[in-house]
Design a protein around this motif. Structure first.
Motif, PDB file in Angstrom:
ATOM      1  N   ALA A   1      -3.857  -5.550  -4.695  1.00 42.94           N
ATOM      2  CA  ALA A   1      -2.578  -5.680  -5.399  1.00 42.94           C
ATOM      3  C   ALA A   1      -1.485  -4.855  -4.716  1.00 42.94           C
ATOM      4  O   ALA A   1      -0.331  -5.299  -4.634  1.00 42.94           O
ATOM      5  CB  ALA A   1      -2.736  -5.267  -6.855  1.00 42.94           C
TER       6      ALA A   1
ATOM      7  N   LYS B   1      -0.491  -6.810  -1.621  1.00 44.54           N
ATOM      8  CA  LYS B   1       0.311  -7.979  -2.011  1.00 44.54           C
ATOM      9  C   LYS B   1       1.720  -7.548  -2.416  1.00 44.54           C
ATOM     10  O   LYS B   1       2.706  -8.185  -2.030  1.00 44.54           O
ATOM     11  CB  LYS B   1      -0.386  -8.719  -3.164  1.00 44.54           C
ATOM     12  CG  LYS B   1       0.280  -9.999  -3.559  1.00 44.54           C
ATOM     13  CD  LYS B   1       0.153 -11.029  -2.472  1.00 44.54           C
ATOM     14  CE  LYS B   1       0.655 -12.376  -2.945  1.00 44.54           C
ATOM     15  NZ  LYS B   1       0.625 -13.346  -1.868  1.00 44.54           N
ATOM     16  N   LEU B   2       1.823  -6.470  -3.169  1.00 42.37           N
ATOM     17  CA  LEU B   2       3.124  -5.954  -3.581  1.00 42.37           C
ATOM     18  C   LEU B   2       3.951  -5.573  -2.357  1.00 42.37           C
ATOM     19  O   LEU B   2       5.135  -5.917  -2.268  1.00 42.37           O
ATOM     20  CB  LEU B   2       2.951  -4.757  -4.520  1.00 42.37           C
ATOM     21  CG  LEU B   2       4.226  -4.049  -4.963  1.00 42.37           C
ATOM     22  CD1 LEU B   2       5.169  -4.991  -5.685  1.00 42.37           C
ATOM     23  CD2 LEU B   2       3.875  -2.856  -5.856  1.00 42.37           C
TER      24      LEU B   2
ATOM     25  N   SER C   1       2.627  -8.282  -9.412  1.00 41.25           N
ATOM     26  CA  SER C   1       1.853  -7.380  -8.548  1.00 41.25           C
ATOM     27  C   SER C   1       1.955  -5.946  -9.026  1.00 41.25           C
ATOM     28  O   SER C   1       0.966  -5.217  -9.039  1.00 41.25           O
ATOM     29  CB  SER C   1       2.336  -7.497  -7.095  1.00 41.25           C
ATOM     30  OG  SER C   1       2.038  -8.780  -6.589  1.00 41.25           O
TER      31      SER C   1
ATOM     32  N   THR D   1      -0.290  -5.612 -11.972  1.00 41.77           N
ATOM     33  CA  THR D   1      -1.694  -5.585 -11.573  1.00 41.77           C
ATOM     34  C   THR D   1      -2.074  -4.223 -11.007  1.00 41.77           C
ATOM     35  O   THR D   1      -3.151  -3.695 -11.326  1.00 41.77           O
ATOM     36  CB  THR D   1      -1.998  -6.705 -10.556  1.00 41.77           C
ATOM     37  OG1 THR D   1      -1.671  -7.963 -11.154  1.00 41.77           O
ATOM     38  CG2 THR D   1      -3.463  -6.703 -10.141  1.00 41.77           C
TER      39      THR D   1
END
Length: 178
Positions: free
Chosen positions: A120, A123-124, A160, A163
Motif C-alpha cells: 500500500a 502504491k501510494l 491507498s 489502506t
C-alpha cells in the motif's frame, strides 16, 4: 461493459487512436482502476466497431487501425456516466486476505500485514508521483472543469492512504493480542 466504457472514454478524452495506443494509454491511466490487456482490448474494439460505437478512420501498415468514437459511442458513454449505478461487489485482494487472515498463525498474520503495508505504501508513492507529474505540466480540463483522470487518481490516493493506516492499525491490534 466497463471495458467498453473505458475505451470510449479514452477515445473521447485523447482523440483517435490505434489499438496499440489505446492499450498503452490504458496502462498509463485507466489501469489504476480497471484492468485489461491487449488480448481484451482488441476484441472489444472489433465489437464496438460492429456496434457502431467507433469507426476505423484509417488503416495502415500491418493492419494497424486508427479508431475514432462515433456520435452513437458518445451517446452511450454519456448515458452510462449519467445513469449507471455501479453493480456487484468490489473485488479487493487486500480485503480477501484480511478476511482470511485469522486462518494463519499469529506471526504469519503479522508478516502478511507487513507485506500489505509495504504494498500500500508503494502504491501510494506511485499514485502521488503520478499526481505530481501530471500537475507539473499543463493538461486541458474536461467540460466539467476538472482534468481528465484527476478525480479517479485522487480516489486512488485516498484509498491507498486508508489502506496504509488500516494495516498499521491491524498490526497494532494483533501485537496487543499477542
Amino acid at each position: 461493459m466497463s471495458l467498453r466504457i473505458a475505451l470510449l472514454g479514452l477515445l473521447t478524452a485523447y482523440g483517435s487512436a490505434s489499438g496499440y495506443d489505446l492499450t498503452k494509454g490504458f496502462e498509463k491511466s485507466v489501469a489504476h482502476v480497471w484492468q485489461a490487456g491487449h488480448s481484451q482490448i482488441y476484441p472489444e474494439l472489433a465489437k464496438m466497431t460492429a456496434d457502431g460505437l467507433v469507426t476505423v478512420e484509417a488503416e495502415g501498415a500491418r493492419g494497424r487501425k486508427i479508431y475514432s468514437i462515433t456520435s452513437e459511442g458518445r451517446a452511450e458513454l454519456r448515458a452510462w456516466l449519467i445513469g449507471h449505478d455501479p453493480t456487484g461487489p468490489a473485488r479487493s485482494e487486500v480485503a480477501l486476505q484480511a478476511f482470511l487472515l485469522p486462518l494463519l498463525e499469529h506471526r504469519e498474520a503479522l508478516d502478511v500485514l507487513e507485506r500489505l503495508k509495504t504494498y500500500a505504501e508503494r502504491k501510494l508513492a506511485e499514485l502521488e508521483a503520478l499526481w505530481a507529474a501530471k500537475h507539473a505540466s499543463p493538461v486541458p480540463e474536461g467540460a466539467s472543469g476538472v482534468r481528465f483522470g484527476d478525480l479517479a487518481l485522487d480516489l486512488g490516493i485516498r484509498q491507498s492512504r486508508t489502506t496504509v493506516q488500516w494495516t498499521k492499525d491491524a498490526i497494532a491490534q494483533l501485537e496487543r493480542q499477542a
